[in-house]
Design an enzyme around this catalytic site. Structure first.
Site, PDB file in Angstrom:
ATOM      1  N   HIS A  27       1.306  -9.701  -3.174  1.00 40.32           N
ATOM      2  CA  HIS A  27       1.889  -8.453  -2.690  1.00 40.32           C
ATOM      3  C   HIS A  27       1.201  -8.008  -1.407  1.00 40.32           C
ATOM      4  CE1 HIS A  27       2.115  -3.893  -2.739  1.00 40.32           C
ATOM      5  NE2 HIS A  27       3.378  -4.255  -2.674  1.00 40.32           N
ATOM      6  N   SER A  28       1.990  -7.679  -0.389  1.00 40.46           N
ATOM      7  CA  SER A  28       1.516  -7.040   0.831  1.00 40.46           C
ATOM      8  C   SER A  28       0.369  -7.826   1.477  1.00 40.46           C
ATOM      9  CB  SER A  28       1.127  -5.591   0.512  1.00 40.46           C
ATOM     10  OG  SER A  28       1.121  -4.806   1.674  1.00 40.46           O
ATOM     11  N   TYR A  29      -0.804  -7.192   1.685  1.00 39.05           N
ATOM     12  CA  TYR A  29      -1.956  -7.904   2.253  1.00 39.05           C
ATOM     13  C   TYR A  29      -2.258  -9.185   1.491  1.00 39.05           C
ATOM     14  CZ  TYR A  29      -6.913  -9.150   2.298  1.00 39.05           C
ATOM     15  OH  TYR A  29      -8.097  -9.857   2.310  1.00 39.05           O
TER      16      TYR A  29
END
Length: 264
Positions: free
Chosen positions: A76-78
């Site tokens: 997720h994301s980073y």
């Protein structure tokens, strides 16, 4: 039964996957959602030495210690910057790689390098100097467009500062991760920033990827955990059933189809 390894995003910890873990584990699957060094329940380990490579080693260590094979790795994301490098190191151990509103790193470049000069300046202007090294304070959870106010409060309560080096250290990639048979990218529809939808649009032109949409805020694992679990289960099934060809075929069917939650 399948093995799932879930990598959280910036400022979060393994706690953010709690609802998805409960769903998958409740069906008999093995699920690992580690907190990266300096974050979540490992916030006390923050130090000037913590960087992007530290987080890559965190995830590789779980794969080694648990002797995982044919796993579904979701970022997720980073966490996309972490999981992509993990997959690049051990592609033979990963059956499916799933990006959830995730960043895609480039070899030799940091995440800050991939931002526009204006955004990079804005990010660096928020850096705080601490005895444990320079950190990026968490963004307000209200930005993530979560549906429930209590979830906004939960995310604000649990997020902690993250080592700046995780964003300023360059990624190391050979391209080996592209060998993985099932590659999926899911973007959320209610998160106002277009960054991840732009990545999904770009990857939609790559036949190696299947693209999915989630009618949720950025933290989809909190907002629509059932839909995220369905996506992961579908990709696990595609990996077992025949890899990339099966993933493409089922993207228009049921096993790894586009998932849309209920808009709020």
């Amino acid at each position: 039964m399948a093995d799932f390894l879930l990598v959280h995003g910036a400022w979060h910890g393994g706690w953010c996957w709690r609802r998805v873990v409960a769903i998958l584990a409740g069906q008999g699957h093995r699920v690992f959602a580690p907190s990266l060094t300096g974050l979540g329940d490992r916030a006390h380990l923050l130090s000037p030495e913590v960087g992007l490579a530290t987080h890559v080693e965190d995830v590789l260590a779980v794969i080694e210690a648990e002797e995982l094979r044919d796993l579904v790795l979701c970022a997720h994301s980073y966490g996309g910057a972490v999981a992509t490098q993990v997959a690049d190191r051990v592609p033979e151990k990963i059956g499916a790689l799933v990006f959830l509103d995730a960043l895609l790193p480039q070899d030799g470049r940091s995440l800050l390098d991939l931002d526009t000069p204006e955004r990079r300046e804005a990010i660096l202007s928020r850096v705080a100097e601490t005895p444990r090294g320079p950190v990026l304070p968490p963004a307000p959870a209200a930005l993530y467009a979560l549906a429930a106010p209590e979830d906004v409060a939960w995310v604000d309560r649990r997020c902690v500062p993250q080592a700046l080096r995780t964003y300023s250290d360059p990624a190391v990639l050979t391209g080996a991760w592209m060998q993985i048979e099932v590659l999926a990218y899911a973007c959320t529809l209610r998160f106002p920033a277009p960054d991840f939808r732009d990545i999904a649009a770009r990857l939609a032109r790559d036949p190696r990827f299947t693209i999915h949409e989630l009618a949720s805020g950025h933290d989809a694992m909190i907002d629509v955990p059932d839909d995220v679990a369905d996506l992961l289960l579908g990709c696990a099934e595609a990996a077992r059933a025949g890899g990339r060809d099966e993933a493409r075929a089922t993207a228009d069917g049921t096993a790894c189809a586009t998932v849309a939650g209920s808009p709020s």
